[in-house]
Scaffold this active site. Sequence first.
Site, PDB file in Angstrom:
ATOM      1  N   LYS A   1       0.845  -1.192   0.000  1.00 12.47           N
ATOM      2  CA  LYS A   1       0.000   0.000   0.000  1.00 12.47           C
ATOM      3  C   LYS A   1       0.880   1.241   0.000  1.00 12.47           C
ATOM      4  CE  LYS A   1      -2.561  -1.823   3.325  1.00 12.47           C
ATOM      5  NZ  LYS A   1      -3.495  -1.963   4.443  1.00 12.47           N
TER       6      LYS A   1
ATOM      7  N   CYS B   1     -14.305   1.177  14.540  1.00  5.82           N
ATOM      8  CA  CYS B   1     -13.201   0.212  14.626  1.00  5.82           C
ATOM      9  C   CYS B   1     -12.455   0.228  15.964  1.00  5.82           C
ATOM     10  CB  CYS B   1     -12.219   0.385  13.465  1.00  5.82           C
ATOM     11  SG  CYS B   1     -11.628   2.044  13.219  1.00  5.82           S
ATOM     12  N   MET B   2     -12.395   1.378  16.642  1.00  7.58           N
ATOM     13  CA  MET B   2     -11.533   1.445  17.817  1.00  7.58           C
ATOM     14  C   MET B   2     -12.273   1.649  19.134  1.00  7.58           C
ATOM     15  SD  MET B   2      -8.726   0.930  16.554  1.00  7.58           S
ATOM     16  CE  MET B   2      -8.087   0.882  18.217  1.00  7.58           C
TER      17      MET B   2
ATOM     18  N   MET C   1      -9.913  -5.881  14.832  1.00  7.95           N
ATOM     19  CA  MET C   1     -11.365  -5.793  14.701  1.00  7.95           C
ATOM     20  C   MET C   1     -12.116  -7.058  15.139  1.00  7.95           C
ATOM     21  SD  MET C   1     -11.283  -2.847  13.987  1.00  7.95           S
ATOM     22  CE  MET C   1      -9.863  -1.875  13.543  1.00  7.95           C
TER      23      MET C   1
ATOM     24  N   GLY D   1      -6.478   0.498  13.215  1.00 11.33           N
ATOM     25  CA  GLY D   1      -6.634   0.330  11.772  1.00 11.33           C
ATOM     26  C   GLY D   1      -6.171   1.534  10.976  1.00 11.33           C
ATOM     27  N   GLN D   2      -6.568   2.719  11.423  1.00 13.81           N
ATOM     28  CA  GLN D   2      -6.317   3.905  10.616  1.00 13.81           C
ATOM     29  C   GLN D   2      -5.115   4.692  11.129  1.00 13.81           C
ATOM     30  OE1 GLN D   2     -10.053   5.814   9.059  1.00 13.81           O
ATOM     31  NE2 GLN D   2     -10.855   4.999  10.968  1.00 13.81           N
TER      32      GLN D   2
HETATM   33  S1  SF4 Z   1       1.729   2.309   7.397  1.00 14.61           S
HETATM   34 FE1  SF4 Z   1       0.555   0.437   6.981  1.00 14.61          FE
HETATM   35  S2  SF4 Z   1      -0.038   0.641   4.827  1.00 14.61           S
HETATM   36 FE2  SF4 Z   1       1.657   2.055   5.159  1.00 14.61          FE
HETATM   37  S3  SF4 Z   1       3.497   0.908   4.613  1.00 14.61           S
HETATM   38 FE3  SF4 Z   1       3.178   0.672   6.824  1.00 14.61          FE
HETATM   39  S4  SF4 Z   1       2.052  -1.238   7.033  1.00 14.61           S
HETATM   40 FE4  SF4 Z   1       1.843  -0.569   4.892  1.00 14.61          FE
END
Ligand code: SF4
Lengths: 798, 97
Positions: A83, A174-175, A346, A383-384
């Site tokens: 990502k 989520c949190m 989650m 998550g975010q």
């Molecule tokens: S912050 Fe998350 S999405 Fe970005 S490189 Fe690291 S593991 Fe991957």
Amino acid sequence: MGLTRRDFLKRTAAAAAASYIGLRLPFDAPEEAMAADVDSWHIGSCRLCGVGCRVRLGVKDGRAVAIKGVPEARTSMGYLCMKGMLFYKLMGHPERLTTPLYRESKKDEFREISWEEALDIAADRFAKAVKEHGNDSVAYYGSGQALTEETYLFQKVMRAGLQTNNVEGNPRLCMASAVGGYLTSFGADEPIGSYADIEKATCFFIIGSNMAEAHPVIFRRVMRRKLDNRNSVTVINADPRISPTSRIADIHLMFEPGTDLAMLNAMAYVILDEGLADEKFIENYATFRIGKDKKEVTFEDYKEFLADYTPEKAAQICKGNITPEKIRKVARLFARSSATMSMWTMGINQRKRGVWANNMIHNLHILTGQLCKPGADSFSLTGQPNACGGVREGGGLCHILPGHRLVKKEKLRNQVEEAWGVPLGRIPPKPGYHTMAMFSAINQGKIKAIWINCTSPAQSLPNCDLYRKGMAREDCFMVVTDIFPTKTTELANLILPTAFHFEKTGVYGCTERRSQITRKAVDAPGKAMPEVWIVREWALKLAQKLQDPVIEKSVEPFKGLEPDYALPKAIWDEYTQKLTKGRDNDLRGATYEVLEKMADGVQWPAPTEEFALKGGTYKKFVRGIDPLADVHAKDDKPLQFYGPAHPDKKLWVWLRPHKGPEEMPDVQYPFYLSTGRIVDHWHTMSMTGRITELLRANPYAYVEINPSDAKALGIKPGDMVLVESRRGRNILPAKVYEGPVKGMVFVYWHDMDEDRMINRVTKDAYDPGSKEPEFKICACRIEKVSGPKPLKPYIVRM
Amino acid sequence: MPIGGFVVTVDPDKVDRVKEMLLAISGAELHGQDEKGNLVLVLDAETSEEMELMTKEIRELPDVLALGLVYFHAEDEVERIEKGEYRPSRSFGRKPV
Ligand code: SF4
């Protein structure tokens, strides 16, 4: 030398990778190429998950063209996942929103308008709603992906300006249960320890988390720890589904969805029954609690309570591969290891009893003393990228103000009002609508104007069809700020284009209490603007329209500042210096100047710049490590649990009964449905490559079915399968494999196609404490509809 | 054309097998390894979408435990996007949370 530019770049890439593992390549790192590949490198955070990896963005001719990891960063140690790799495509992407768009009726087509007109309309509609329907007829719904400065300023204008606590954000989805768990068990939100514990842990208890896909770089660290210490490090993975995370597990606990509460209590039973508890730790630092009124009970009461959770009984509830012996074995490993680290996401949080599930994991750590020592922690993964920093710390939920303050406490409201220089009593005493209540209120016509920032509830709410109906109402004026069209912009009246990460400046706070700055490196496309500028200008117009000087006061300190650096800096200064002072998330040392000096930011508490420059607090509550542990010390014990939520300054072991999910399979809907993420969930069918095997890659969501269930229902791989619940239906291609436990199906939830949007099927029951919905479990039926069909990926476009 | 530098982590007992499989992928080059099962891999792809699919394929190889990106360069592609010669097939990146 005959080397092409391409060869140079390849050597650069190889040299970079080789340096990570201390390898010398037959050629030298091509210094010239290193210098020639970009004009400049800009350090910042990756924005695509909560791990907080640091990146250097390579800019050439004003465009982002390259990315590399930052080896000196303590989060990622230089690694990135896929990502992270795709960052650059977001800037200058042809589908970016680049100009404000407006339509009076949701049935009309959008038309392009100027910023002046857009802000005027937004102010007008919010002012009208307030005048005609009262302050609580307006709302803000934000995001764990917004910068802290953005969340902070939005909530300030809503609370102090518009006098409503209708401030929410997607971290509720989520949190929230993790927040509830930390507050009720440890008295303070957010993990005690850090990623640095991974390299010291000897037992990992990974439950309800597919970190290999959702947090790849953290998974990498856990995996490395295991591989380098195969015999001395144990990995336990507890999940109703075998996932890529299970690949490194020594033991996989597979149970029916929603039965893990019984298992966790049974582990506690074994720990006490076999004398594995750390009695001294309990005596020094713990009390026992039960019920809504948090009544204190005795250790004996707890033992009595657990008598109902023998491993034999729990195994009967859990089914799957759970046996009494397995529960005993895992409890022993957990308790006896020199340092146990639990990690979850989650699978634990998105539950009807998510807070309880969190409490039960914390219980195990308190009972065994697996806390506050190197390698031992009860560590919730976020998550975010900025759910912790922006929303949990910055005041982004309806019941909390900046600096972990509760809305309902007058003293704390007054502190905030004083810091803001607004009249005492300006912030209403009642918390606003939590997320599900907010969207229900829209359905009921109670909310007349809502601002949705950087998130897409039309797709991400559970049972989303129900709430999309509300969002489509003509009497709810909807402003959406975003960088791309989404399912939610489809329902908006006003769409405002925003600058993306690295196109503006601000701070993200990742999972481990770490704040990291990202400075602007490239210009935003078209007329897109940073949110902080948008909010400030909107507030000034609101002040005029409502003739209310206090609204203007809420943005007074920021008037006239240029939006790319000076404005966010002033907001950060106000937030950290005035509102984290004296709080557990003390960030006063983490000024922009300090953050810009650090490769990887600062972990709070960090009360002074001097302390922040050393990185901040790696472990909370430990005297000698956490400066606040010394400040708040009430005795001479080495640990001081000074969190704001526990007046007795102790850890609380909770007596929580096992409770199953809200909706259980029955004759009509005989399967469990669970949902989750895939590492590259955004990726597409388009495959122009030369590698034939890649054609098999799947661009849509599909439904995973256990082979024995598939066989019984005559479903073959690729068949189109109906997944239906009491709320809605999807038709998805089948993937038949030994992933989900028998009796459960699993669907990825990122697909925007109406036939494959699984939140049309999920249930909107929520945890009564945290108000977080139970995305992870509901009942469904499945049925083959046809053989394989060619499908097209679907993306919302303007 | 995007170029990526990666560290591939493999079960140390299975390194040889994985190396064979990696080398069978066109556009993949191996530049070395250590005794802990880390391989230095460079990928050269037509588009970053193709690169993503290659990485997906590699991640899914048996015995590959992790694929860590450390360097990624895509200037040519950025130019092609800007000139309108290449249009990424979809927008992405904002998790629909
Ligand atoms: S912050 Fe998350 S999405 Fe970005 S490189 Fe690291 S593991 Fe991957």
